[in-house]
Motif scaffolding. Structure first.
Motif, short mmCIF file in Angstrom:
data_model
loop_
_atom_site.label_atom_id
_atom_site.label_comp_id
_atom_site.label_asym_id
_atom_site.label_seq_id
_atom_site.Cartn_x
_atom_site.Cartn_y
_atom_site.Cartn_z
N LEU A 134 -12.22 -18.74 -28.54
CA LEU A 134 -12.07 -18.87 -29.89
C LEU A 134 -12.93 -20.10 -30.06
O LEU A 134 -12.91 -20.98 -29.31
N VAL A 135 -13.31 -20.34 -31.03
CA VAL A 135 -14.03 -21.55 -31.65
C VAL A 135 -13.22 -22.28 -32.73
O VAL A 135 -12.88 -21.69 -33.74
N ALA A 136 -12.57 -23.33 -32.38
CA ALA A 136 -11.82 -24.26 -33.25
C ALA A 136 -12.62 -25.26 -34.15
O ALA A 136 -13.61 -25.79 -33.71
N VAL A 137 -12.12 -25.38 -35.27
CA VAL A 137 -12.73 -26.35 -36.22
C VAL A 137 -11.80 -27.47 -36.63
O VAL A 137 -10.67 -27.04 -36.97
N LEU A 138 -12.31 -28.63 -36.64
CA LEU A 138 -11.45 -29.79 -37.10
C LEU A 138 -12.31 -30.66 -37.96
O LEU A 138 -13.27 -31.12 -37.55
N HIS A 139 -11.75 -30.72 -39.05
CA HIS A 139 -12.29 -31.90 -40.00
C HIS A 139 -11.17 -31.93 -41.16
O HIS A 139 -10.13 -31.00 -41.51
N SER A 140 -11.60 -32.87 -42.07
CA SER A 140 -10.55 -33.25 -43.11
C SER A 140 -10.46 -32.42 -44.12
O SER A 140 -9.44 -32.57 -45.06
#
Length: 758
Positions: free
Chosen positions: A294-300
């Motif tokens: 899995l490729v996780a994404v983190l941003h506001s």
């Protein structure tokens, strides 16, 4: 057993608590807990577990909020380093490493009722035609949400429950992940063939990965450039590749090597707007095959629920690759082996509120603490990073040519002074740019026009008396936005209606007009000049919803848009092979700012924007409109000559002892009373001179009014400190700050390694 806890309230220190015997197996560094604080309760993070404490009469921890621990031991050490180096309270530093969506005590997975097929026990019971219809749908899907089954069949819950009573289905709560990419269809890709320069870069990174061995990183001063002349960290690379040289493919193949070795990866991108295209490429590469993850994404821009679920996918080890903006540097990746900072020169990696960390520098620090290989990539590296590479602190990798031997775009600089004289007035587009746009439209090619200023006009000005509509809270003019006929301050957000006449009571001229231009005005002019062209503007006024960016870029990629007009969010990281012309409408906007990095930022921006052209089979062209066409930053960008620009700019920095030859701490005094701010700033200067007496390499400048003297109704004065020993200076400043007494209505902030001096 004692736990040291940093609370989420402003205490400026950690407190010790007893660990009850029933919680001993659950308490570890990084565990969230609830503890007593006086007569109330507070939440905190366990930073350390010890056998005993020097403090008497310890209170016990009340409960564990979340298990397992949400923050890794290395990230805890990183937070402690942030508090020390960036001169901020420890609770602020520790709070920054854990998103609010995860930190909230009620944060949890979303659960929905699902209907699942169950094998019948014995002969099939008698069913009504309605029940058979419902059961048939469940048999096809095996399991589906209860609400979806109701929508498909029109059945009520009671009817479905009767099937459950007969033992044919079961209705159970099930965790449903909030995946921002769930509806995207990702087509798998395979590794591309590398050219020689790319192959050498990947080999160097993989060799560094193979040298990694877990070790206790007893680093008292792991700042990325703390000691000039210090030996390199062997696993820090600066990947300097021209635009279109295939840096992303190097990242992808290096990450594949890390995954093969059982290591994870963090990829930082400077803008949220770059995340969709980057995520698509990474998901496509790692959605199948033996390295599937899995490729996780983190941003506001994620919802709180999406951010919660992405974070826990990482912590559980299901997502071994993380992509995100600057806060993703704190992601709890298990056994990270590679940290990539794409477009490492970008100022958006700097946090503007406390803790005022720089994510690029934290990447280097975390790489040393893990340990992990760090790759800083850019076509226009920051002078600090390139200087570190030239000094041997980082290893320099170069990609000097575009992939598939494609040519760099041809750059023409247009002297807008001559265009102004020939047109007898202000002109938005030079004849050269108008003709070039027309040619591309006739050939079915695409155009990008760049202007780093949103809105319609930069000021509302009276031609008779010279009145300019100013924000009452800030030292800036209002920007006119045609939508809604509003004057808007881009600093504080103050909004006013557009006056019908000059507001000056001694004037009142109805001929008041707009001066300057923004992206809205460029869009309007294009529609007037090229009425058949499909024009789309992309700036923060347009992108109010998070889906808009992906929609616009998708339409541009599909050829449904001929001309894309935008601000710096279209200046980097985008790959559109049919774009053969890039026009830079006003190249001087950032050039004359009162900041020693003004020339560097102009060179970087022009080079990055120019790099959007000619990425396909047709050679690209860039037209740069400038009123100072012979400025070195513009001329070096025209020639794609980073080395030449660096050599000139580094000489200027050396003579004036600006970074990278020193590091900067910017102290800002602010308050609503201008005289009081000026007096306090002068007083603090005298106190600092006494406190730092004998400091051998300190340069102290100011106090002086900030270039943006008034912002959000606060007057601001700056005091700048420059030294080669910033960690030591930060420690001294922290001690000094504990002694400082300020008036109630005056505030002091410290910004270490600032990137914005306004």
């Amino acid at each position: 057993m004692v736990a040291r806890v940093i609370l989420e309230v402003a205490l400026g220190r950690e407190l010790d608590y007893l660990v009850p015997s029933e919680l001993e197996g659950q308490i570890k560094p990084g565990t969230r807990v609830e503890v007593p604080l006086g007569r109330r309760k507070a939440f905190g993070l366990v930073t350390e577990v010890a056998k005993d404490s020097p403090s008497p009469n310890l209170k016990p921890i009340l409960r564990v909020v979340a298990t397992p621990s949400l923050v890794t031991p290395t990230v805890l050490r990183l937070a402690r380093w942030i508090a020390e180096y960036y001169c901020c309270p420890p609770e602020v530093a520790f709070r920054s490493v854990l998103p609010g969506a995860v930190r909230h005590p009620d944060a949890d997975w979303r659960r929905r009722l699902y209907v699942r097929l169950t094998p019948p026990q014995g002969p099939l019971p008698r069913l009504s035609p309605r029940q058979k219809e419902i059961l048939h749908v469940v048999e096809e899907r095996r399991a589906l949400p209860l609400t979806e089954l109701q929508q498909l069949t029109g059945a009520n819950v009671a009817t479905i429950r009767r099937l459950e009573d007969k033992g044919l289905v079961e209705i159970v709560p099930q965790i449903e992940e909030r995946d921002p990419w769930a509806r995207e269809q990702i087509l798998p890709t395979t590794p591309l063939t590398l050219n020689e320069a790319q192959s050498q870069a990947v080999r160097a990174i993989v060799e560094a990965l193979d040298r990694l061995t877990p070790r206790p990183a007893a680093v008292s001063d792991p700042s990325p450039d703390a000691r000039p002349g210090a030996p390199a960290s062997p696993g820090v690379f600066l990947l300097h590749g021209v635009t279109g040289s295939g840096k992303t493919e190097v990242y992808l193949q290096a990450i594949a090597a890390a995954l093969e070795r059982g290591r994870g990866a963090i990829v930082l991108v400077p803008e949220i707007s770059l995340t969709p295209q980057t995520v698509e490429r990474f998901k496509a590469r790692f959605c199948t095959g033996p390295l599937r993850t899995l490729v996780a994404v983190l941003h506001s821009h994620l919802s709180a629920g999406e951010r919660h679920d992405e974070w826990h996918k990482i912590r559980q080890g299901r997502a071994r690759i993380v992509i995100g903006a600057r806060s993703a540097i704190f992601a709890p990746v298990q056994n990270p082996g590679l940290i990539i900072v794409d477009e490492e020169h970008e100022p958006t990696y700097k946090q503007e509120e406390a803790p005022r960390y720089h994510a690029r520098d934290l990447a280097v620090v975390r790489g040393r603490l893990e340990p992990a290989v760090v790759v800083l990539g850019s076509a226009t590296p920051s002078l600090e990073s390139y200087h570190n590479a030239r000094q041997g602190k980082y290893t320099l990798l170069t990609l000097p040519e575009r992939v598939d031997a494609r040519k760099m775009p041809r750059v023409r600089v247009v002297d807008m002074r001559a265009a102004l004289r020939s047109n007898r007035g202000v002109t938005m587009f030079s004849p050269q740019l108008r003709e070039a746009i027309l040619q591309r439209l006739e050939r079915g090619e695409q155009v990008i026009l760049f202007l780093n200023r949103r809105g319609y006009a930069t000021a509302l000005q009276c031609p008779k008396c010279g009145f300019v509509a100013q924000c009452p809270n800030c030292s800036v003019a209002f920007t006119y936005h045609r939508a809604g006929q509003r004057l808007l301050c881009h600093i504080c957000g103050e909004s006013r209606t557009v006056p019908a006449a000059c507001p000056n009571p001694r004037c009142g001229d109805p001929a008041i007009r707009y001066a300057g231009m923004g992206t809205q005005r460029v869009e309007e002019a294009l529609l007037r000049l090229f009425p058949t062209a499909r024009v789309q503007r992309m700036d923060s006024d347009i992108l109010q919803r998070k889906e808009e960016y992906r929609r616009i870029l998708g339409e541009f990629r599909a050829g449904k848009i001929d001309i894309l007009v935008g601000t710096q969010m279209i200046a980097k990281g985008l790959h559109f092979p049919n774009v053969t012309l890039v026009g830079i409408v006003h190249a001087d906007l950032t050039l004359h700012q009162p900041d020693f990095r003004a020339a560097e930022r102009t060179f970087q921006l022009l080079t990055q924007v120019a790099g959007r052209a000619g990425r396909g089979d047709i050679e690209g062209e860039v037209i740069v409109q400038s009123f100072t066409p012979y400025h070195p930053a513009i001329q070096y960008a025209r020639r794609h000559d980073f080395e030449g620009f660096y050599e000139q700019e580094i000489e200027f920095r050396s003579q004036l002892r600006y970074p990278p030859f020193t590091r900067v701490a910017l102290l800002t005094v602010r308050g609503r009373n201008e005289e009081k701010v000026r007096f306090v700033a002068s007083h603090l200067r005298r106190e600092l001179e006494t406190h730092l007496a004998g400091w051998d390499d300190l340069i102290m400048s100011g106090p002086a009014p900030a270039p943006l003297e008034r912002a959000q109704s606060y007057y601001r004065h700056h005091l700048m400190l420059r030294t080669r020993r910033m960690l030591q200076l930060a420690r001294e400043l922290a001690r000094w700050l504990h002694q400082v007494r300020l008036p109630e209505d005056v505030r002091l902030t410290v910004d270490v390694d600032p990137v914005n001096l306004l």
